[in-house]
Design an enzyme around this catalytic site. Sequence first.
Site, PDB file in Angstrom:
ATOM      1  N   LYS A   1       2.761   2.154   2.244  1.00 57.75           N
ATOM      2  CA  LYS A   1       2.652   2.733   3.582  1.00 57.75           C
ATOM      3  C   LYS A   1       3.739   2.125   4.448  1.00 57.75           C
ATOM      4  O   LYS A   1       4.033   0.945   4.337  1.00 57.75           O
ATOM      5  CB  LYS A   1       1.288   2.366   4.209  1.00 57.75           C
ATOM      6  CG  LYS A   1       0.182   3.379   4.024  1.00 57.75           C
ATOM      7  CD  LYS A   1      -1.017   3.022   4.932  1.00 57.75           C
ATOM      8  CE  LYS A   1      -1.994   4.166   5.001  1.00 57.75           C
ATOM      9  NZ  LYS A   1      -3.100   3.903   5.939  1.00 57.75           N
TER      10      LYS A   1
ATOM     11  N   LYS B   1       0.848  -1.209   0.000  1.00 55.52           N
ATOM     12  CA  LYS B   1       0.000   0.000   0.000  1.00 55.52           C
ATOM     13  C   LYS B   1       0.879   1.253   0.000  1.00 55.52           C
ATOM     14  O   LYS B   1       0.398   2.361   0.222  1.00 55.52           O
ATOM     15  CB  LYS B   1      -0.901   0.027   1.248  1.00 55.52           C
ATOM     16  CG  LYS B   1      -1.986  -1.003   1.278  1.00 55.52           C
ATOM     17  CD  LYS B   1      -3.053  -0.653   2.346  1.00 55.52           C
ATOM     18  CE  LYS B   1      -2.614  -0.982   3.739  1.00 55.52           C
ATOM     19  NZ  LYS B   1      -3.678  -0.744   4.744  1.00 55.52           N
TER      20      LYS B   1
HETATM   21  N1  C2G Z   1     -10.537   6.434   9.106  1.00 55.33           N
HETATM   22  C1  C2G Z   1     -11.587   7.299   9.417  1.00 55.33           C
HETATM   23  N2  C2G Z   1     -11.322   8.597   9.691  1.00 55.33           N
HETATM   24  C2  C2G Z   1     -10.047   9.071   9.677  1.00 55.33           C
HETATM   25  C3  C2G Z   1      -8.981   8.202   9.374  1.00 55.33           C
HETATM   26  C4  C2G Z   1      -9.254   6.864   9.089  1.00 55.33           C
HETATM   27  O1  C2G Z   1     -12.764   6.886   9.436  1.00 55.33           O
HETATM   28  N3  C2G Z   1      -9.822  10.384   9.967  1.00 55.33           N
HETATM   29  C5  C2G Z   1     -10.855   5.042   8.797  1.00 55.33           C
HETATM   30  C6  C2G Z   1     -10.457   4.654   7.373  1.00 55.33           C
HETATM   31  O2  C2G Z   1     -11.445   5.059   6.441  1.00 55.33           O
HETATM   32  C7  C2G Z   1     -10.364   3.127   7.491  1.00 55.33           C
HETATM   33  C8  C2G Z   1      -9.884   2.933   8.948  1.00 55.33           C
HETATM   34  O3  C2G Z   1     -10.137   4.181   9.642  1.00 55.33           O
HETATM   35  O4  C2G Z   1     -11.653   2.533   7.338  1.00 55.33           O
HETATM   36  C9  C2G Z   1      -8.415   2.589   9.036  1.00 55.33           C
HETATM   37  O5  C2G Z   1      -7.697   3.609   8.377  1.00 55.33           O
HETATM   38  P1  C2G Z   1      -6.208   3.260   7.865  1.00 55.33           P
HETATM   39  O6  C2G Z   1      -5.437   2.611   8.958  1.00 55.33           O
HETATM   40  O7  C2G Z   1      -5.667   4.462   7.158  1.00 55.33           O
HETATM   41  O8  C2G Z   1      -6.516   2.101   6.809  1.00 55.33           O
HETATM   42  P2  C2G Z   1      -6.188   2.060   5.239  1.00 55.33           P
HETATM   43  O9  C2G Z   1      -4.758   2.341   5.011  1.00 55.33           O
HETATM   44  O10 C2G Z   1      -7.222   2.883   4.563  1.00 55.33           O
HETATM   45  O11 C2G Z   1      -6.353   0.492   4.942  1.00 55.33           O
HETATM   46  O12 C2G Z   1      -7.891  -3.312   2.596  1.00 55.33           O
HETATM   47  C10 C2G Z   1      -8.228  -2.044   3.101  1.00 55.33           C
HETATM   48  C11 C2G Z   1      -7.008  -1.324   3.619  1.00 55.33           C
HETATM   49  O13 C2G Z   1      -6.248  -2.135   4.502  1.00 55.33           O
HETATM   50  C12 C2G Z   1      -7.463  -0.062   4.359  1.00 55.33           C
END
Ligand code: C2G
Length: 132
Positions: A46, A44
Amino acid sequence: MKKVITYGTFDLLHKGHINLLRRAKALGDYLIVAISTDEFNALKDKEAYHSYENRKMILEAIRYVDEVIPENTWEQKIDDVIRHQVDVFVMGDDWEGKFDFLKDYCQVVYLPRTIGISTSKIKDDLFRVENG
Ligand code: C2G
């Protein structure tokens, strides 16, 4: 028992994550979180500050979370939903539409993101403090 699943990295845990987890749990009785492994994060583009093991034990301490499993690939979601007998798949709406293929297997819910907070914002703000 109504089972809910969500996926993510959950690095540098913040209120946006907690809001998501609380609302996801409210959609059922049991919440599974598939947390991205360090290897999957590389896919990703990341790089998490906390290792997979640390992020896993932090998530397991959250009252809304019932089970934490590893997220190793993009392709595992259908198998996860079937194997864990999941009723509801939940993600923040930055993913709106991206996982609609799961509608053949379970309910798909995209929840509004929490505005004004993100792991990258935390990193940027800390960098600015450090570097004036
Ligand atoms: N999230 C949120 N509000 C934020 C930040 C994050 O609602 N201000 C939510 C994201 O939309 C996600 C969850 O928190 O549903 C986890 O966010 P991340 O750790 O950034 O996950 P991500 O990198 O989007 O990974 O297969 C799917 C991926 O693994 C998602």
